[in-house]
Design a protein around this motif. Structure first.
Motif, short mmCIF file in Angstrom:
data_model
loop_
_atom_site.label_atom_id
_atom_site.label_comp_id
_atom_site.label_asym_id
_atom_site.label_seq_id
_atom_site.Cartn_x
_atom_site.Cartn_y
_atom_site.Cartn_z
N ILE C 303 -36.84 -127.99 -14.17
CA ILE C 303 -36.83 -126.99 -13.10
C ILE C 303 -35.60 -126.08 -13.19
O ILE C 303 -35.75 -124.85 -13.24
CB ILE C 303 -36.99 -127.64 -11.71
CG1 ILE C 303 -38.43 -128.16 -11.61
CG2 ILE C 303 -36.69 -126.64 -10.59
CD1 ILE C 303 -38.75 -128.86 -10.30
N PRO C 304 -34.39 -126.62 -13.23
CA PRO C 304 -33.25 -125.70 -13.39
C PRO C 304 -33.32 -124.85 -14.65
O PRO C 304 -33.01 -123.66 -14.61
CB PRO C 304 -32.03 -126.63 -13.43
CG PRO C 304 -32.53 -128.01 -13.46
CD PRO C 304 -33.94 -128.00 -12.97
N VAL C 305 -33.74 -125.46 -15.76
CA VAL C 305 -33.83 -124.68 -17.00
C VAL C 305 -34.82 -123.53 -16.85
O VAL C 305 -34.55 -122.38 -17.19
CB VAL C 305 -34.23 -125.60 -18.18
CG1 VAL C 305 -34.62 -124.79 -19.41
CG2 VAL C 305 -33.09 -126.55 -18.52
N TYR C 306 -35.97 -123.85 -16.26
CA TYR C 306 -37.00 -122.84 -16.05
C TYR C 306 -36.50 -121.72 -15.14
O TYR C 306 -36.74 -120.55 -15.40
CB TYR C 306 -38.24 -123.50 -15.45
CG TYR C 306 -39.36 -122.55 -15.15
CD1 TYR C 306 -40.29 -122.20 -16.13
CD2 TYR C 306 -39.52 -122.00 -13.87
CE1 TYR C 306 -41.33 -121.34 -15.84
CE2 TYR C 306 -40.55 -121.14 -13.58
CZ TYR C 306 -41.46 -120.80 -14.56
OH TYR C 306 -42.49 -119.95 -14.28
N TYR C 307 -35.79 -122.11 -14.08
CA TYR C 307 -35.34 -121.09 -13.12
C TYR C 307 -34.11 -120.33 -13.58
O TYR C 307 -33.58 -119.51 -12.84
CB TYR C 307 -35.23 -121.67 -11.71
CG TYR C 307 -36.61 -121.73 -11.10
CD1 TYR C 307 -37.21 -120.56 -10.65
CD2 TYR C 307 -37.37 -122.90 -11.11
CE1 TYR C 307 -38.51 -120.56 -10.17
CE2 TYR C 307 -38.68 -122.92 -10.63
CZ TYR C 307 -39.23 -121.74 -10.17
OH TYR C 307 -40.53 -121.74 -9.71
N VAL C 308 -33.67 -120.59 -14.79
CA VAL C 308 -32.71 -119.70 -15.45
C VAL C 308 -33.47 -118.82 -16.46
O VAL C 308 -33.38 -117.60 -16.42
CB VAL C 308 -31.60 -120.50 -16.18
CG1 VAL C 308 -30.79 -119.58 -17.08
CG2 VAL C 308 -30.71 -121.17 -15.16
N LEU C 309 -34.25 -119.47 -17.32
CA LEU C 309 -34.89 -118.72 -18.42
C LEU C 309 -35.95 -117.74 -17.92
O LEU C 309 -35.96 -116.58 -18.32
CB LEU C 309 -35.52 -119.69 -19.42
CG LEU C 309 -34.55 -120.63 -20.15
CD1 LEU C 309 -35.30 -121.50 -21.16
CD2 LEU C 309 -33.46 -119.83 -20.88
N ALA C 310 -36.83 -118.22 -17.03
CA ALA C 310 -37.92 -117.34 -16.60
C ALA C 310 -37.39 -116.12 -15.83
O ALA C 310 -37.77 -114.99 -16.14
CB ALA C 310 -38.95 -118.13 -15.79
N PRO C 311 -36.49 -116.30 -14.86
CA PRO C 311 -35.98 -115.10 -14.18
C PRO C 311 -35.18 -114.18 -15.11
O PRO C 311 -35.24 -112.96 -14.97
CB PRO C 311 -35.07 -115.67 -13.08
CG PRO C 311 -35.54 -117.05 -12.86
CD PRO C 311 -36.02 -117.52 -14.20
N ALA C 312 -34.46 -114.77 -16.07
CA ALA C 312 -33.69 -113.93 -17.00
C ALA C 312 -34.64 -113.02 -17.77
O ALA C 312 -34.44 -111.79 -17.83
CB ALA C 312 -32.89 -114.80 -17.96
N GLU C 313 -35.68 -113.62 -18.36
CA GLU C 313 -36.64 -112.80 -19.11
C GLU C 313 -37.34 -111.81 -18.18
O GLU C 313 -37.56 -110.65 -18.53
CB GLU C 313 -37.65 -113.71 -19.82
CG GLU C 313 -37.01 -114.53 -20.93
CD GLU C 313 -38.03 -115.39 -21.70
OE1 GLU C 313 -39.24 -115.17 -21.57
OE2 GLU C 313 -37.58 -116.30 -22.43
#
Lengths: 95, 478, 483
Positions: C303-313
């Protein structure tokens, strides 16, 4: 790494999203919650791990240098907010 | 205090591909607005970039030519900022891992050679154009140029003044054309420079604060902008001020640089690897293939011209400055023979270059072809015509009156080398000018040129000058 | 007829028992009746659909029809379809008539399928409840107080309510599997790179993947046969031999090794969901499968990884919506910067703006290494978990979601609790693996429960086989909500 109101204004400007003064505090709260969730990443040691940018370890395919597209500007500009003489119009750009 | 000028150049060379770097739209210059901007160039929702092999090959070719390292893996990154001529809101460029790293080129300033190190060269896409003519107070955006492939070539801060900067830019300009990777057309923006300029007290190592002067699209502007900027910086420092690191624009009308206010805000480009593009891997086979296509480079050609044709360093330098001129010269020599190389060089650098300049033509469009110029050189060499007459023949060729032989024939310009014929003419002149003869013989040597003039007039300049000279001297002596 | 499989519909069309026009019209009528309440479709254009149906009827009459010829398919409004309004659930694209076809749309067109309309979705696919759509929330056909899940909530509701025989979805962190689970239908997210992203409006490019949503695994296999395949306009599309995803459907499951990740059955899993999943596993054992416990130790980090990568992209992908070339432009502004800011402030909804801001922040100078780079490193650890796990099993199973569908409005003011509900689906996207959800029963509140099946890379045919065998033995996938 705690977020400040100044940070919120700075990133809103970078992202070109208008944010009214009264919105800054609630947005700061929401973003801080999300960053709080994200913070648990920092507990893991990732020394020596290569970053993973893509799901598949494949390399870029290169396209032959050929013109394949034709002029469709009329169709494309049919959905544009403001055009004139084939140009997209925007508020005056200052150099 | 004595100051040292430190300059690094960033050159944007537009790569000469048919299609854009990330789309199949044409790159041709001068099309009607937005007619060469396809869905990908316009960043319509859902479109994706696909890399053009032609752009990769050209970048590798450049890297090999400057002895650089070709990175076997390079990565495209997004440089994020908002600007109306940047449709995606980011420019696809290379950041941490460029395709080309290192290498150098040798420049010549006066008689001194100097090696300039190249930091890197990376692939990126160009932006569109903003047109500021008045559209009801608005700006018009033409995205034809968006996604045109560029190679950004970054030098180390090795340049020590405007002369070196210009020499470097010119050498690079010639090189990319030799390599056939860029058309070098500066008016059309195919080759443009940004100059990072700073000054420091002579003898110190620490770099001064630099200013970046953007979009210099002629060598003259580069020179002027650097010179103005150096004076400006020294004046500020000597007055006790500090240089602000900033982006400046050269105003050619006022011949000054000024701060770009719109770019004053701190930029934060938020670079990250483009997830739409995978790492670009370059195979050894691809590099070998491209290596085979490398042409002889200017420096090698210069050496060979000196060695094979006995040209001076200066002549060799001028003749290899552009690929087209070098090719023209070699073709003349091929036809006229290596023994006539010096004469060929003089013609190419002299009358031909002058005529091209006068009529504002590129050598590729010269009305006198290399073969025809060779024909002329041969007629001088075999004494069919004199050098003086040759100029007349050249001018006639320039006007499209045919090749040298045809013109010599038609105009009867063939040199008179028959001793008997020349003697006959001289006898006639002496007989017709007894007074002058008497004066000459009584010591008035200056009258020799009078007799030469009369003889030339009588032969319409066609008498072989040397023969005429010798025979006249004999006859006048009596 | 509304419960017929695609195969059955295709047979009826081929036998001329029904025309594509009649079939399409019957679904359009059902949409007309149910959509005002369920709001599963953003755009319906009967004229366009029927024109395609007529063209399909001509093909069928000439005996040139394929499996999907004449079959109406609902398209998630994230796929650009030429001449169709394509909104991505956003005011920003509220007036955007797509001038070109997505690869997926093109493939359906070539197959002779009929575009039945564009389905509702969370704005730019950012959401797990379909409540962030500019075009209003979608109701879950099983319980109109419940969310249908998201972001492909419109497609899920349309299939569940039998307003469409099948639909398309996209899945960045669970957006096919979670709504499929919450509405009792079958959906599969293929291996990253199997379905072209060209013309599929980007949310997070390194995670987005399109896939089918339908009543059964068999239907999904047929749809995937059309949707999947190499596309040279997508640099991340994988150039692989063409597959028949239905080839293994009939294979028995004897000896199948099912891995059950202990992290997916830990704290946070609702008891009613746990029981239903256990019952499904029991059914699999009856079918001859063996069960092994496995561990995916980095699950919590997904979850934390996703909520960094997805919003960044996303923050970068959504920069193109600037009011210059298409889409919404604010009516009033002072200058260029003000035009950008007002256009984007007015054109995007709250959740999209939140994610753009988070993404901008994590990429900004001084934070990149701590957030983006860190997340990319952890992404590798998460992917490695699966590589290790697949040494022990053929497929991984667990719940698709920790609970059955939550109530409309329940989590809409609490983004973080919404994000946490994606705990079981996100890691699959980070690893780029295929994942699917099939209906396996109902929770205590009568809302559907989905079983997630995760396969190894390119294991779609295997997963569809595993799902299909279950669906041969049970009838959960044939249950319909009463409407």
């Amino acid at each position: 790494m705690s977020l400040t109101e100044a940070d919120v204004k700075r990133i809103a400007h970078l992202a070109r999203i208008e944010i009214e003064d009264k919105e800054v505090a609630p947005v700061l709260g929401q973003l801080s919650n999300i960053l709080g969730l994200v913070e648990q990443m920092q507990a893991v040691n990732t020394d020596g791990i290569a970053p993973m940018a893509h799901a598949q370890d494949v390399s870029l395919r290169l396209r032959e240098d050929r013109v394949t597209e034709s002029d469709q500007h009329e169709a494309f500009q049919a959905v544009a907010p403001q055009v004139e003489a084939g140009l997209y119009l925007v508020p005056k750009v200052m150099e | 205090m004595q100051w040292e000028v430190v300059i690094g150049l960033e050159v944007h060379a537009q790569l000469s591909t048919q299609s854009k770097i990330f789309s199949g739209a044409a790159t041709a210059y001068g099309a009607a607005p937005n007619t060469q901007a396809c869905a990908v160039d316009l960043a319509l929702p859902g479109v994706l970039p696909v890399m053009n092999k032609g752009a990769t090959e050209r970048a590798i070719k450049f890297g090999l030519a400057v002895g650089a390292k070709i990175n076997r893996t390079s990565v495209f990154a997004r440089k994020n900022y908002f600007y109306p001529d940047l449709p995606k809101g980011y420019q696809i460029s290379q950041f941490e891992l460029p395709i080309v790293e290192g290498g150098s080129i040798t420049i010549q300033v006066g008689d001194v050679e100097k090696t300039i190190r190249i930091t890197r060269a990376h692939l990126e896409e160009d932006a569109g154009k903003s047109l500021h003519e008045d559209f009801h107070g608005m700006t018009g955006i033409d995205l034809n140029r968006a996604s045109t492939p560029l190679l950004e070539i970054v030098s180390e801060p090795d340049l020590r003044g405007s002369a070196e900067a210009v020499a470097y830019a010119k050498t690079l300009h010639s090189l990319v054309q030799y390599l056939d990777i860029c058309d070098g057309n500066m008016q059309e923006g195919s080759f443009r420079c940004d100059a990072n300029v700073s000054v420091r007290p002579l003898g110190t190592d620490k770099l001064g604060t630099r200013c970046e002067i953007k979009n210099l699209n002629s060598f003259r502007f580069l020179e002027r902008a650097v010179e103005y900027e150096v004076v400006r910086q020294i004046e500020i420092i000597e007055a006790g001020g500090k240089i602000a690191q900033e982006t400046r624009l050269y105003d050619s009308d006022k011949d000054e640089t000024r701060s770009m206010r719109s770019k004053e805000e701190a930029f934060d480009y938020r670079y990250f690897p483009d997830p739409d593009l995978l790492p670009m891997k370059i195979s050894e086979a691809m590099i070998e293939e491209i290596q085979k296509t490398l042409p002889e480079l200017p420096q090698a050609k210069r050496g060979r011209f000196m060695r094979e044709f006995g040209l001076s360093s200066y002549d060799a330098n001028v003749l290899t400055a552009s690929k087209a001129m070098a090719a023209y010269f070699e073709q003349v020599v091929n036809q006229a023979g290596a023994a006539n190389a010096k004469s060929a060089a003089n013609w190419v650098m002299g009358d031909l270059a002058g005529a091209l300049k006068r009529d504002n033509l590129e050598i590729a469009h010269s009305p006198v072809s290399a073969d025809r110029l060779a024909g002329l050189v041969k007629r001088i060499a075999d004494n069919t015509i004199s050098s003086k007459i040759a100029k007349e023949v050249f001018e006639a060729m320039w006007q499209g009156e045919g090749d040298a032989d045809a013109i010599i024939e038609a105009k009867g310009l063939k040199q008179i080398t028959d001793t008997g014929a020349i003697e006959k003419i001289i006898d006639g002149i002496i007989a017709a000018n007894p007074d002058q003869l008497a004066q000459y013989r009584s010591g008035k040597d200056k009258l020799f040129s009078f007799f030469i003039g009369q003889a030339m007039k009588a032969t319409q300049g066609k008498a072989n000058p040397q023969q005429l000279n010798d025979l006249l001297k004999q006859k006048l002596a009596g | 007829m509304i419960n017929s499989s695609l195969k059955q519909l295709a047979a009826q069309l081929a036998a001329k028992k029904i025309s594509s026009r009649e079939l399409t019209q019957s679904y359009l009528s059902r949409i007309e009746t149910l959509n005002p309440d369920l709001n599963a479709f953003i755009t319906v254009d009967a004229e366009k659909s029927l024109m395609q149906a007529d063209a399909a009827d001509k093909l069928l009459a000439a005996g040139l029809g394929g499996v999907l010829t004449g079959i109406p398919i609902a398209q998630k409004d994230i796929f650009c379809a030429q001449g169709w309004r394509t909104t991505c659930g956003s005011k920003m694209l509220g007036n955007f008539i797509a001038p070109y076809d997505a690869n997926v749309i093109e493939r359906f067109n070539v197959a002779g399928a009929v575009n039945l309309g564009k389905t509702n979705m969370d704005e730019f696919a950012m959401g797990s409840s379909n409540e962030t759509s500019h075009f209003g929330k979608v109701k879950n056909p099983w319980d109109k107080l419940a969310v249908p899940g998201g972001s492909s909530g419109g497609s899920a509701a349309a299939v569940a309510a039998r307003m469409a025989p099948a639909a398309t979805g996209t899945d960045t962190g669970g957006s096919i599997r979670q709504p499929a689970a919450l509405t009792g239908i079958t959906g599969i997210k293929p291996t990253y790179g199997v379905v072209s992203r060209y013309g599929m409006i980007a949310f997070a490019s390194s995670l987005d993947q399109g896939g089918p949503m339908a009543k059964s695994a068999e239907d999904c296999a047929l749809l995937l046969n059309t949707m999947a395949g190499f596309d040279n306009r997508d640099s991340t599309s994988l150039d692989r031999p063409v597959e028949d995803y239905a080839r293994d459907l009939a294979q028995p499951l004897n000896g199948l090794k099912i891995g059950l990740p202990k992290e997916y059955f830990a704290e946070g899993l609702a008891p009613d969901v746990a029981q239903t999943i256990e019952a499904a596993i029991t059914e699999y054992k009856k079918l001859g499968a063996q069960v092994v416990e496995i561990s995916l130790p980095n699950t919590q980090l997904s979850i934390p990884v996703y909520y960094v990568l997805a919003p960044a992209e996303a923050s970068s992908n959504l920069a193109r919506y600037d009011g210059v070339r298409y889409g919404y432009r604010a009516p009033e502004y002072k200058d260029l910067t003000d035009m950008y800011k007002k256009t984007r402030a007015q054109g995007f909804g709250a959740e999209v703006k939140r994610r753009i801001l988070i993404g901008t922040y994590v990429l900004s100078a001084g934070y990149y290494d701590a957030y983006y780079l860190k997340a990319q490193k952890l992404r590798r650890l998460i992917a490695q978990d699966f590589t290790d796990a697949f040494k022990l099993c053929d497929v991984i199973m667990g719940p698709t979601t920790p609970t059955t569908a939550f109530n409309l409005g329940e989590k809409s003011d609490d983004p973080v609790s919404m994000y946490l509900s994606d705990i079981y689906t996100i890691a699959v996207n980070l690893a780029g693996l295929p994942g699917m959800s099939i209906p396996v029963g109902f929770g205590a509140n009568g809302r559907p429960v989905g079983l997630q099946i995760i396969g190894n890379y390119f294991g779609e045919a295997k997963m569809l086989n595993v799902a299909h065998q279950y669906q041969l033995a049970t009838d959960w996938h044939q249950r319909m909500p009463i409407l």
